[in-house]
Write an enzyme that holds these catalytic residues in place. Structure first.
Site, PDB file in Angstrom:
ATOM      1  N   GLU A 188       3.817   4.628  -3.889  1.00 51.29           N
ATOM      2  CA  GLU A 188       4.173   3.976  -5.153  1.00 51.29           C
ATOM      3  C   GLU A 188       5.446   4.557  -5.757  1.00 51.29           C
ATOM      4  OE1 GLU A 188       0.558   4.227  -7.435  1.00 51.29           O
ATOM      5  OE2 GLU A 188      -0.520   2.883  -6.084  1.00 51.29           O
TER       6      GLU A 188
ATOM      7  N   GLU B 136      -4.005  -2.567   0.778  1.00 48.77           N
ATOM      8  CA  GLU B 136      -5.052  -2.386  -0.238  1.00 48.77           C
ATOM      9  C   GLU B 136      -5.370  -3.737  -0.877  1.00 48.77           C
ATOM     10  OE1 GLU B 136      -4.109   0.690  -3.070  1.00 48.77           O
ATOM     11  OE2 GLU B 136      -2.943   1.848  -1.600  1.00 48.77           O
TER      12      GLU B 136
END
Length: 501
Positions: A270, A372
């Site tokens: 991220e 995810e």
């Protein structure tokens, strides 16, 4: 904070949003956003970032924010667009802003099925000859897929997997229904080393060895996480060369312990949304150094970017494309793009928007993995629809090379029952679970039986990629000595069979 304007969005319609913004001060993790405040006819509000540009600096000058947004299908009373900076307010300018309704680009399930047929299947030809005493009408050929090649996986909780919880049902479900896995948290640095020098890799290693013994491939998540609230306090106390040395040692040690066990690594998780390490070291290119360290530690493992709001939402799609292009150009070992797909609570996945965002990211020229995936709905039938739409859109894109869910059991899912496929101590199947497994194990697997007179001396089947068996059935009984096995890849495959008593 900045200029705003009321405009009318039509529910379910898509809009191309564009503007140029320039900031006049620097702040760590500074971003600029085009925001929307939607007022629905029932009086409720929805605030959302339409487009975000991260890590903006005054020296950048004007930066371009652009993307496509699909309005909610709920009846809308009013829509207000506005501009902001985050996490702190700073002075900025906005220029050349526009909103244009998108026409065309609508994707149907039939469109996705066509891509699936072209990308996920190949031709199988079984050439059959028979002895003179064999009546062709008595011969049937069954083409049976035993294992899929396409990666369908899940995040796995090491504590629950290694323990005998629910009578081993959690483990058994993973072994039966998935061919890939990713440790949910047990390889993350804060879990491995919460206090300096107190390391524990064993839960992750025990789980990885057991998964691999069941033929399940495993990806690593993650070496470093740059969001500040996921950095240990003892790491935050470091700086300069000491911080660089500690990070390098952690990456080298972790990759040494997992060498030969993992297929992938998410290097700097991220990083689009958090740049703690770069900020702490005053080195905007430190993200590239992390890739260099990881690639040198294990050149054989594939290294990934991994980020959110790039497919389930389009706020960061273009920023992510730019980041992927920069890292790829740097030649530091980037192999693929990881896209998180955490769809919002009661938000139906928009298959047209998913395709459009994947098309954008595919412009980097790298494989895309869905790392995810989850959806949320209290109604399990609605949840089933959400999962089906998302999976069809993702599996139906040629750049996507694997899909991993971020859990499946309500007792081991970060979003609870509203995202689960199974629930309760006995892992009771929900409507969503039935739907997902029907896709994985029925609709996207091949099992066809053909009688010879209808096909001449050749049986042709278009099958999903994977491992196969060909069975010859004569007068209702399989001739087991004639059974053949093969693996179907991206090209056609031929099998020859001679049938005799």
């Amino acid at each position: 904070m900045g200029p705003s304007q009321n405009i009318q969005f039509v529910p379910g319609h898509s809009y191309r949003v564009s503007a140029w913004m320039k900031v006049f001060a620097d702040h760590p993790d500074q971003s600029v956003d085009i925001m929307v405040d939607i007022t629905f006819t029932d009086g409720s509000h929805q605030y959302e970032a339409l487009v975000t540009h991260y890590n903006v600096k005054a020296s950048d000058g004007y930066v371009h924010l652009f993307g496509v947004y699909t309005a909610p299908t709920k009846p809308i009373q009013n829509t207000r667009l506005y501009f902001q900076s985050a996490p702190v307010p700073i002075d900025f300018l906005v220029d050349d802003a526009s909103v244009t309704e998108e026409t065309g680009g609508h994707v149907t399930i039939a469109d996705l099925n066509h891509v699936i047929d072209q990308q996920r299947k190949s031709d199988i030809h079984v050439h059959v000859s028979t002895a003179s005493v064999i009546t062709e009408g008595d011969v049937k050929i069954r083409v049976l897929q035993k294992k899929k090649s396409f990666p369908f996986g899940t995040a796995v909780n090491a504590g629950r997997y290694n323990a005998n919880l629910a009578g081993g049902k959690y483990r058994d479900f993973i072994h039966k229904h998935y061919n890939w896995a990713v440790p949910e948290g047990s390889l993350k640095w804060p879990f491995v080393e919460p206090q300096r020098g107190q390391q524990n890799y064993q839960p992750a290693l025990d789980m990885i060895h057991r998964l691999r013994s069941h033929g399940i491939k495993v990806r690593g998540h993650n070496l470093v996480w740059s969001l500040p609230h996921f950095v240990q306090n003892w790491v935050k106390a470091l700086s300069g060369n000491e911080l660089r040395t500690v990070v390098k040692h952690h990456i080298q040690q972790t990759m040494s312990k997992t060498r030969g066990l993992l297929e992938h690594w998410d290097v700097n998780n991220e990083n689009l949304h958090g740049t703690w390490f770069q900020d702490r070291l005053h080195d905007p290119d430190y993200d590239l150094e992390l890739f260099r360290i990881a690639h040198q530690a294990d050149p054989n493992v594939k290294l990934f970017l991994n980020d959110f709001n790039v497919v389930a939402s389009g706020a960061s799609t273009n920023d992510y494309l730019e980041q992927a292009q920069q890292v790829k150009k740097a030649g530091v070992g980037l192999s693929a793009i990881g896209v998180q797909c955490h769809f919002g609570d009661e938000v139906e996945p928009d298959i047209s928007a998913i395709k459009r965002r994947l098309d954008t990211l595919a412009g980097a020229g790298l494989p895309i993995w869905v790392t995810e995936l989850d959806v949320m709905s209290a109604d399990e039938n609605r949840r089933a629809d959400f999962y089906e739409h998302a999976l069809r859109a993702l599996y139906g894109h040629p750049a996507v090379e694997g899909i991993l869910m971020w859990g499946f059991w309500d007792q081991s899912h970060w979003r609870g029952e509203k995202a689960a496929l199974v629930k309760g101590d006995n892992l009771q199947m929900t409507a969503a679970g039935h739907r997902v497994l029907d896709l994985y194990e029925n609709q996207w697997m091949t099992d066809e039986t053909h009688t010879l007179p209808h096909s001449g001396n050749q049986v042709s089947v278009r099958g999903f990629h994977g491992d196969y068996e060909v069975h010859v059935i004569y007068q209702g009984t399989e001739l087991s000595s004639l059974r053949q096995t093969f693996t179907l890849g991206k090209g056609p495959h031929s099998v020859s069979v001679h049938v005799q008593k």
